[in-house]
Design a protein around this motif. Structure first.
Motif, PDB file in Angstrom:
ATOM      1  N   GLY A 232     -10.956  -0.232  13.317  1.00  0.00           N
ATOM      2  CA  GLY A 232     -10.639  -1.221  14.067  1.00  0.00           C
ATOM      3  C   GLY A 232     -10.614  -2.534  13.364  1.00  0.00           C
ATOM      4  N   ARG A 233     -11.016  -3.452  14.112  1.00  0.00           N
ATOM      5  CA  ARG A 233     -11.261  -4.839  13.668  1.00  0.00           C
ATOM      6  C   ARG A 233     -11.805  -5.078  12.409  1.00  0.00           C
ATOM      7  NH1 ARG A 233     -12.692  -9.514  17.689  1.00  0.00           N
ATOM      8  NH2 ARG A 233     -10.700  -8.420  18.676  1.00  0.00           N
ATOM      9  N   ALA A 234     -13.104  -4.088  12.342  1.00  0.00           N
ATOM     10  CA  ALA A 234     -13.872  -4.430  11.159  1.00  0.00           C
ATOM     11  C   ALA A 234     -13.210  -3.857   9.860  1.00  0.00           C
ATOM     12  CB  ALA A 234     -15.117  -3.492  11.433  1.00  0.00           C
ATOM     13  N   GLY A 235     -12.146  -3.085   9.955  1.00  0.00           N
ATOM     14  CA  GLY A 235     -11.190  -2.509   8.773  1.00  0.00           C
ATOM     15  C   GLY A 235     -10.390  -3.534   7.989  1.00  0.00           C
ATOM     16  N   GLY A 236     -10.316  -4.768   8.692  1.00  0.00           N
ATOM     17  CA  GLY A 236      -9.741  -5.760   7.929  1.00  0.00           C
ATOM     18  C   GLY A 236      -8.161  -5.808   8.157  1.00  0.00           C
ATOM     19  N   ARG A 237      -7.587  -6.643   7.489  1.00  0.00           N
ATOM     20  CA  ARG A 237      -6.018  -6.709   7.261  1.00  0.00           C
ATOM     21  C   ARG A 237      -5.652  -5.776   6.284  1.00  0.00           C
ATOM     22  NH1 ARG A 237      -4.404 -13.055   7.611  1.00  0.00           N
ATOM     23  NH2 ARG A 237      -5.254 -13.562   9.798  1.00  0.00           N
ATOM     24  N   PRO A 238      -4.212  -5.075   6.348  1.00  0.00           N
ATOM     25  CA  PRO A 238      -3.934  -4.328   5.349  1.00  0.00           C
ATOM     26  C   PRO A 238      -3.574  -5.141   4.004  1.00  0.00           C
ATOM     27  CG  PRO A 238      -2.320  -4.574   7.097  1.00  0.00           C
ATOM     28  CD  PRO A 238      -3.441  -5.284   7.608  1.00  0.00           C
ATOM     29  N   PRO A 239      -3.665  -4.699   2.745  1.00  0.00           N
ATOM     30  CA  PRO A 239      -3.160  -5.429   1.720  1.00  0.00           C
ATOM     31  C   PRO A 239      -1.690  -5.691   1.635  1.00  0.00           C
ATOM     32  CG  PRO A 239      -3.613  -3.139   1.216  1.00  0.00           C
ATOM     33  CD  PRO A 239      -4.140  -3.305   2.516  1.00  0.00           C
ATOM     34  N   ALA A 240      -1.219  -6.634   1.097  1.00  0.00           N
ATOM     35  CA  ALA A 240      -0.036  -7.126   1.111  1.00  0.00           C
ATOM     36  C   ALA A 240       0.899  -6.224   0.167  1.00  0.00           C
ATOM     37  CB  ALA A 240       0.366  -8.553   0.530  1.00  0.00           C
ATOM     38  N   PHE A 241       2.084  -5.769   0.777  1.00  0.00           N
ATOM     39  CA  PHE A 241       2.832  -4.883  -0.047  1.00  0.00           C
ATOM     40  C   PHE A 241       4.449  -5.103  -0.147  1.00  0.00           C
ATOM     41  CE2 PHE A 241       5.356  -0.838  -0.151  1.00  0.00           C
ATOM     42  CZ  PHE A 241       5.152  -0.502  -1.603  1.00  0.00           C
ATOM     43  N   ASP A 242       4.977  -5.401  -1.382  1.00  0.00           N
ATOM     44  CA  ASP A 242       6.386  -5.862  -1.119  1.00  0.00           C
ATOM     45  C   ASP A 242       7.078  -4.663  -1.730  1.00  0.00           C
ATOM     46  OD1 ASP A 242       8.816  -6.886  -1.475  1.00  0.00           O
ATOM     47  OD2 ASP A 242       8.108  -8.640  -2.299  1.00  0.00           O
ATOM     48  N   ALA A 243       7.898  -4.050  -0.651  1.00  0.00           N
ATOM     49  CA  ALA A 243       8.402  -2.756  -0.829  1.00  0.00           C
ATOM     50  C   ALA A 243       9.691  -2.931  -1.817  1.00  0.00           C
ATOM     51  CB  ALA A 243       8.849  -2.144   0.627  1.00  0.00           C
ATOM     52  N   GLU A 244      10.217  -4.245  -1.743  1.00  0.00           N
ATOM     53  CA  GLU A 244      11.526  -4.570  -2.515  1.00  0.00           C
ATOM     54  C   GLU A 244      11.321  -4.631  -4.062  1.00  0.00           C
ATOM     55  OE1 GLU A 244      15.470  -4.597  -2.739  1.00  0.00           O
ATOM     56  OE2 GLU A 244      14.427  -4.306  -0.989  1.00  0.00           O
ATOM     57  N   VAL A 245      10.119  -5.326  -4.201  1.00  0.00           N
ATOM     58  CA  VAL A 245       9.637  -5.342  -5.611  1.00  0.00           C
ATOM     59  C   VAL A 245       9.282  -4.082  -6.244  1.00  0.00           C
ATOM     60  CG1 VAL A 245       7.912  -6.573  -7.053  1.00  0.00           C
ATOM     61  CG2 VAL A 245       8.946  -7.787  -5.386  1.00  0.00           C
ATOM     62  N   TYR A 246       8.519  -3.282  -5.332  1.00  0.00           N
ATOM     63  CA  TYR A 246       7.955  -1.947  -5.779  1.00  0.00           C
ATOM     64  C   TYR A 246       9.194  -0.934  -6.262  1.00  0.00           C
ATOM     65  CZ  TYR A 246       5.172   2.282  -5.436  1.00  0.00           C
ATOM     66  OH  TYR A 246       4.533   3.623  -6.087  1.00  0.00           O
ATOM     67  N   LYS A 247      10.201  -1.205  -6.116  1.00  0.00           N
ATOM     68  CA  LYS A 247      11.563  -0.393  -6.399  1.00  0.00           C
ATOM     69  C   LYS A 247      11.642  -0.474  -8.023  1.00  0.00           C
ATOM     70  CE  LYS A 247      14.190  -0.708  -2.375  1.00  0.00           C
ATOM     71  NZ  LYS A 247      15.532  -1.037  -1.572  1.00  0.00           N
ATOM     72  N   GLU A 248      11.206  -1.568  -8.684  1.00  0.00           N
ATOM     73  CA  GLU A 248      11.029  -1.692 -10.229  1.00  0.00           C
ATOM     74  C   GLU A 248      10.131  -0.790 -10.747  1.00  0.00           C
ATOM     75  OE1 GLU A 248      10.840  -5.939 -11.102  1.00  0.00           O
ATOM     76  OE2 GLU A 248      12.030  -6.719  -9.264  1.00  0.00           O
ATOM     77  N   ARG A 249       9.225  -0.126 -10.021  1.00  0.00           N
ATOM     78  CA  ARG A 249       8.397   0.584 -10.754  1.00  0.00           C
ATOM     79  C   ARG A 249       8.777   1.749 -11.593  1.00  0.00           C
ATOM     80  NH1 ARG A 249       4.784   4.718 -10.834  1.00  0.00           N
ATOM     81  NH2 ARG A 249       6.042   5.906  -9.302  1.00  0.00           N
TER      82      ARG A 249
END
Length: 291
Positions: A232-249
């Motif tokens: 819940g709230r104790a889990g914190g926010r999800p880490p940022a993730f840019d799906a468009e940049v990830y295509k360069e992997r």
């Protein structure tokens, strides 16, 4: 027997000034270009050393040169110098050099000629205790951890046992990124962005990149997402993730494909891990010199 030319004249013009000088005592070293062609031919074809064509010189010369320069770090210095030449050709922050780094690994099977390294021979300097050999479901294997730039060219290479995980070797791979600058100053070791798959999604890796000011683009696996949501709230926010940049992997996958075109790198026949890593460094040198 004809030998396909591996090192062109244009590539040798870049590599020749970086080669070590002749020995002070004793006989002069054999021709460096022929020796490099011999080593490259052996790993491109995955042939035994004794099958080296006569026109490439004695196999003992190439084999001893490979081991000697692996132990004293010559291959790593030549790769650093080739990277410095790439920096000179392009500005330090130019797009051509590519400071979006992708990290991944690939496993290579160990031939029976490499399988006796644990039992035979003395441990050489910089050689890991396990000789980077580990038994997994498919047998003895070695894992190659790699960091490539946005042009699918290798920045750093690190070898571990085949059963080792990707995440524990991440910092060792990042520590291998040392690109000399165009001019004075310390080598650049910090890319702008690091792309990696879900195997590298850990709190330790994200904290490491955050401390160094590096933008991380790493997706979370489903179990981590579910664990965070259950808290819940104790889990914190999800880490940022840019799906468009990830295509360069895909650049690191293409870089691995380039290296595994050398059959002697896709199948490990060397008893010593430092020798197999030296062959990887030579392949990286020729990739950079070719471009």
């Amino acid at each position: 027997m004809s030998v396909r030319l591996v090192i062109t004249d244009a590539m040798w013009d870049q590599i020749e000034p970086l080669m070590p000088a002749d020995q002070v005592r004793g006989r002069r070293w054999a021709d460096h270009r022929r020796t490099l062609k011999a080593i490259a031919w052996k790993y491109r074809t995955c042939s035994p050393w004794r099958d080296l064509p006569d026109e490439l010189g004695p196999f003992q010369t190439a084999h001893k040169r490979l081991i000697r320069w692996a132990m004293d770090g010559t291959w790593e210095r030549i790769l650093a110098a080739v990277l410095a030449a790439a920096v000179l050709a392009a500005a330090d922050d130019a797009e051509d050099l590519g400071w979006t780094v992708s990290v991944d690994s690939t496993a290579c099977r160990a031939h029976q000629h490499a399988a006796e390294a644990r039992r035979r021979g003395r441990r050489k300097s910089n050689e890991p205790d396990d000789h980077a050999l580990g038994r997994s479901r498919g047998g003895l294997s070695t894992k190659i951890h790699l960091a490539s730039n946005s042009r699918a060219r290798p920045f750093a290479v690190h070898v571990t046992a085949g059963l080792a995980g990707d995440a524990p070797a991440f910092e060792a791979v990042m520590a291998g990124i040392r690109v000399p600058r165009n001019g004075s100053g310390r080598p650049r070791t910090r890319p702008d962005t690091v792309l990696a798959d879900r195997a590298y999604s850990s709190r330790a890796i994200r904290s490491h990149l955050r401390r160094r000011g590096i933008h991380a683009v790493i997706p979370q696996p489903s179990d981590q997402v579910g664990h965070r949501l259950r808290r819940g709230r104790a889990g914190g926010r999800p880490p940022a993730f840019d799906a468009e940049v990830y295509k360069e992997r895909n650049t690191v996958e293409r870089c691995i494909n380039q290296l595994e075109q050398w059959r002697g790198l896709a199948l490990r026949t060397d008893k010593l891990a430092i020798v197999h890593q030296a062959a990887l460094h030579l392949a990286a040198i020729l990739v950079w010199a070719r471009h």
